[in-house]
Design a protein around this motif. Structure first.
Motif, PDB file in Angstrom:
ATOM      1  N   ALA A   1       0.825  -1.208   0.000  1.00 33.09           N
ATOM      2  CA  ALA A   1       0.000   0.000   0.000  1.00 33.09           C
ATOM      3  C   ALA A   1       0.856   1.254   0.000  1.00 33.09           C
ATOM      4  N   ALA A   2       1.972   1.218   0.713  1.00 35.06           N
ATOM      5  CA  ALA A   2       2.879   2.371   0.730  1.00 35.06           C
ATOM      6  C   ALA A   2       3.436   2.636  -0.664  1.00 35.06           C
ATOM      7  N   GLU A   3       3.781   1.571  -1.384  1.00 34.16           N
ATOM      8  CA  GLU A   3       4.258   1.743  -2.762  1.00 34.16           C
ATOM      9  C   GLU A   3       3.194   2.380  -3.645  1.00 34.16           C
ATOM     10  N   GLY A   4       1.959   1.931  -3.498  1.00 32.85           N
ATOM     11  CA  GLY A   4       0.881   2.501  -4.291  1.00 32.85           C
ATOM     12  C   GLY A   4       0.689   3.974  -4.008  1.00 32.85           C
ATOM     13  N   ALA A   5       0.702   4.340  -2.720  1.00 33.96           N
ATOM     14  CA  ALA A   5       0.518   5.743  -2.351  1.00 33.96           C
ATOM     15  C   ALA A   5       1.664   6.608  -2.872  1.00 33.96           C
ATOM     16  N   ASN A   6       2.885   6.109  -2.775  1.00 34.34           N
ATOM     17  CA  ASN A   6       4.030   6.869  -3.273  1.00 34.34           C
ATOM     18  C   ASN A   6       3.979   7.033  -4.788  1.00 34.34           C
ATOM     19  N   ALA A   7       3.593   5.975  -5.480  1.00 35.79           N
ATOM     20  CA  ALA A   7       3.483   6.050  -6.940  1.00 35.79           C
ATOM     21  C   ALA A   7       2.401   7.044  -7.343  1.00 35.79           C
ATOM     22  N   PHE A   8       1.290   7.023  -6.601  1.00 38.01           N
ATOM     23  CA  PHE A   8       0.205   7.974  -6.905  1.00 38.01           C
ATOM     24  C   PHE A   8       0.684   9.398  -6.681  1.00 38.01           C
ATOM     25  N   ARG A   9       1.376   9.648  -5.580  1.00 37.47           N
ATOM     26  CA  ARG A   9       1.841  10.999  -5.276  1.00 37.47           C
ATOM     27  C   ARG A   9       2.751  11.520  -6.393  1.00 37.47           C
ATOM     28  N   ASN A  10       3.662  10.675  -6.866  1.00 35.34           N
ATOM     29  CA  ASN A  10       4.588  11.087  -7.928  1.00 35.34           C
ATOM     30  C   ASN A  10       3.854  11.354  -9.242  1.00 35.34           C
ATOM     31  N   ASP A  11       2.943  10.449  -9.609  1.00 40.40           N
ATOM     32  CA  ASP A  11       2.208  10.615 -10.860  1.00 40.40           C
ATOM     33  C   ASP A  11       1.258  11.814 -10.790  1.00 40.40           C
ATOM     34  N   ALA A  12       0.656  12.022  -9.614  1.00 39.83           N
ATOM     35  CA  ALA A  12      -0.272  13.140  -9.452  1.00 39.83           C
ATOM     36  C   ALA A  12       0.441  14.469  -9.604  1.00 39.83           C
ATOM     37  N   ARG A  13       1.637  14.564  -9.058  1.00 37.15           N
ATOM     38  CA  ARG A  13       2.411  15.797  -9.187  1.00 37.15           C
ATOM     39  C   ARG A  13       2.682  16.101 -10.657  1.00 37.15           C
ATOM     40  N   ALA A  14       3.068  15.073 -11.408  1.00 35.09           N
ATOM     41  CA  ALA A  14       3.342  15.267 -12.830  1.00 35.09           C
ATOM     42  C   ALA A  14       2.091  15.649 -13.608  1.00 35.09           C
ATOM     43  N   ALA A  15       0.928  15.209 -13.110  1.00 40.78           N
ATOM     44  CA  ALA A  15      -0.336  15.490 -13.791  1.00 40.78           C
ATOM     45  C   ALA A  15      -0.956  16.816 -13.359  1.00 40.78           C
ATOM     46  N   GLY A  16      -0.305  17.513 -12.430  1.00 38.60           N
ATOM     47  CA  GLY A  16      -0.822  18.798 -11.987  1.00 38.60           C
ATOM     48  C   GLY A  16      -1.845  18.721 -10.875  1.00 38.60           C
ATOM     49  N   LEU A  17      -1.987  17.561 -10.234  1.00 39.69           N
ATOM     50  CA  LEU A  17      -2.898  17.431  -9.105  1.00 39.69           C
ATOM     51  C   LEU A  17      -2.176  17.796  -7.807  1.00 39.69           C
ATOM     52  N   THR A  18      -2.945  18.237  -6.835  1.00 38.79           N
ATOM     53  CA  THR A  18      -2.397  18.534  -5.516  1.00 38.79           C
ATOM     54  C   THR A  18      -2.753  17.403  -4.562  1.00 38.79           C
ATOM     55  N   VAL A  19      -1.761  16.854  -3.891  1.00 41.31           N
ATOM     56  CA  VAL A  19      -1.983  15.785  -2.916  1.00 41.31           C
ATOM     57  C   VAL A  19      -1.602  16.313  -1.537  1.00 41.31           C
ATOM     58  N   THR A  20      -2.487  16.133  -0.569  1.00 41.47           N
ATOM     59  CA  THR A  20      -2.210  16.620   0.776  1.00 41.47           C
ATOM     60  C   THR A  20      -0.924  16.007   1.312  1.00 41.47           C
ATOM     61  N   ALA A  21      -0.239  16.748   2.165  1.00 41.40           N
ATOM     62  CA  ALA A  21       1.094  16.344   2.617  1.00 41.40           C
ATOM     63  C   ALA A  21       1.082  15.020   3.364  1.00 41.40           C
ATOM     64  N   THR A  22       0.031  14.771   4.136  1.00 36.03           N
ATOM     65  CA  THR A  22      -0.038  13.571   4.971  1.00 36.03           C
ATOM     66  C   THR A  22      -0.678  12.416   4.213  1.00 36.03           C
ATOM     67  N   SER A  23      -0.080  11.223   4.337  1.00 40.93           N
ATOM     68  CA  SER A  23      -0.746   9.998   3.891  1.00 40.93           C
ATOM     69  C   SER A  23      -1.282   9.310   5.141  1.00 40.93           C
TER      70      SER A  23
END
Length: 397
Positions: A192-214
């Motif tokens: 699950a940690a890998e999934g969250a980290n991958a999402f955070r990286n991809d979201a940044r590249a896509a212009g989405l904002t992800v809250t600092a805390t997981s």
């Protein structure tokens, strides 16, 4: 009102030979039958969570493996010599340490030619080097990134999709639905940690904002606390990476708060919730079901097709764990018969040069990348709609 029934495997009477405990983890041998040479067998091994927290999925995977063995042996076994497949399996008790011992013993002591399972041992990074070097062809149900890399796991063939592929699909879905500020919630696991980290990286590249805390959620209390905290940040959606203990309590907290905040999730099965609790919830259908490019118009027809293939009148809960076991067994059988050999080198070469069409989709393996089920094989669908053929529905009590 309808609710999603708990994932449960129907009780099945199995006639199997139980050996005395040995090698630290006892072994059960599934009886050899069929139109094959029962005096000359090829042994396949499995380490599965048949008890403990993951036992529902483990027992479904076992039945899928048994049905695969039955199908192969009934059609003449493997190789031109028509050898029977013999299944040896161990209960890892949903414990990564027990799973580690079971995997090592199946390969080094019991000398199986093929190895299947969720590879729970890999949740401990200390086990990855020696598990990757076991040298036995192995379909894995793990979504950990390392298992998709032939340089690290040369003989492992994922019967699933990577967390990276699942994350990229969820990012694309959030982007398409204009959900531009996202809160992340995950289980307390490496996967699950890998999934969250991958999402955070991809979201940044896509212009989405992800809250600092997981937010890490594995209980009702943690879910209530996390929901209160994340809602205070006013996200436009919540993205969940669940390995079995997160989505259900989070949806209960969401419903208790009277929230209709959209939820996108990568989840292994259907949470037990009344229909009202799953409105606005979408899941990536990876472990529940993987389909090519789109969710079928009639999921009921899809389930019926899978049941016909497995020669079963009905199977409880999500269809995927059964199909994973079946696909894993058929992958090995097709490779062994394709090269008329069952050593891991020959099996690997065949698998990497022939796309395998399984019940869950087309699996992609090459010498440089064991992708398994690619992103194009995944889809996102509303959770309540997945009850049409994927999950059993019943009236709420």
């Amino acid at each position: 009102m309808v609710g999603l029934v708990a994932v449960a495997v129907a009780a099945t009477v199995l006639t199997a030979c139980h050996t005395a405990p040995r090698l630290g983890v006892s072994t059960t041998v599934y009886p050899v039958e069929g139109h094959c040479d029962t005096s000359a067998v090829v042994e396949v091994g499995a380490s599965l969570p048949l008890s403990g927290s993951d036992s529902v999925a483990g027992r479904a995977q076992l039945l899928g493996l048994e049905l695969g063995v039955n199908a192969v042996n009934a059609s003449g076994g493997v190789l031109t010599a028509h050898r029977c497949l013999e299944l040896l399996y161990k209960d890892d008790r949903s414990d990564p340490a027990v799973d580690n011992q079971a995997l090592v013993d199946l390969v080094n002591q019991e000398k199986v030619s093929f190895l299947a399972g969720p590879f729970l041992a890999l949740e401990n990074p200390a086990n990855r080097d020696h598990i990757g070097a076991l040298g036995t062809a192995a379909p894995s149900y793990s979504s950990l990134a390392v298992t998709f890399k032939p340089s690290k796991f040369p003989f492992t063939f994922p019967i699933t999709s990577s967390m990276g592929n699942q994350a990229s699909l969820l990012v694309a879905t959030a982007k398409r639905q204009h959900l531009d500020r996202v809160a992340l919630v995950r289980s307390n696991s490496e996967t699950a940690a890998e999934g969250a980290n991958a999402f955070r990286n991809d979201a940044r590249a896509a212009g989405l904002t992800v809250t600092a805390t997981s937010y890490v959620v594995d209980s009702k209390a943690a879910a209530r606390s996390a929901w209160t905290d994340l809602a205070a940040g006013h996200p436009s959606a919540v993205v969940v990476f669940d390995t079995g203990s997160t989505l259900a309590p989070l949806l209960k907290a969401r419903r208790g708060a009277g929230s209709i905040l959209p939820v996108l999730a990568s989840a292994p099965g259907a949470p037990v919730q009344p229909g009202a609790a799953v409105n606005g919830v979408q899941v990536i259908v990876s472990k529940s079901l993987v389909v090519a490019r789109h969710v079928p118009v009639s999921l009921e027809s899809f389930r019926a097709r899978v049941l016909r293939t497995l020669h079963q009148a009905q199977l409880a809960g999500p269809i995927t764990p059964y199909a994973q076991g079946y696909d894993a067994l058929r992958l090995f059988a097709s490779a062994a018969s394709g090269v008329n050999a069952y050593d891991s080198g020959s099996v690997r070469t065949f698998i990497e040069n022939a796309n395998f069409e399984g019940l869950l989709g087309t699996y992609d393996y090459t010498s440089s990348d064991h992708e398994g089920l690619a992103a194009s094989q995944l889809a996102v669908a509303p959770l309540d709609s997945l009850s049409n053929g994927l999950f059993v529905m019943a009236d709420s009590k």
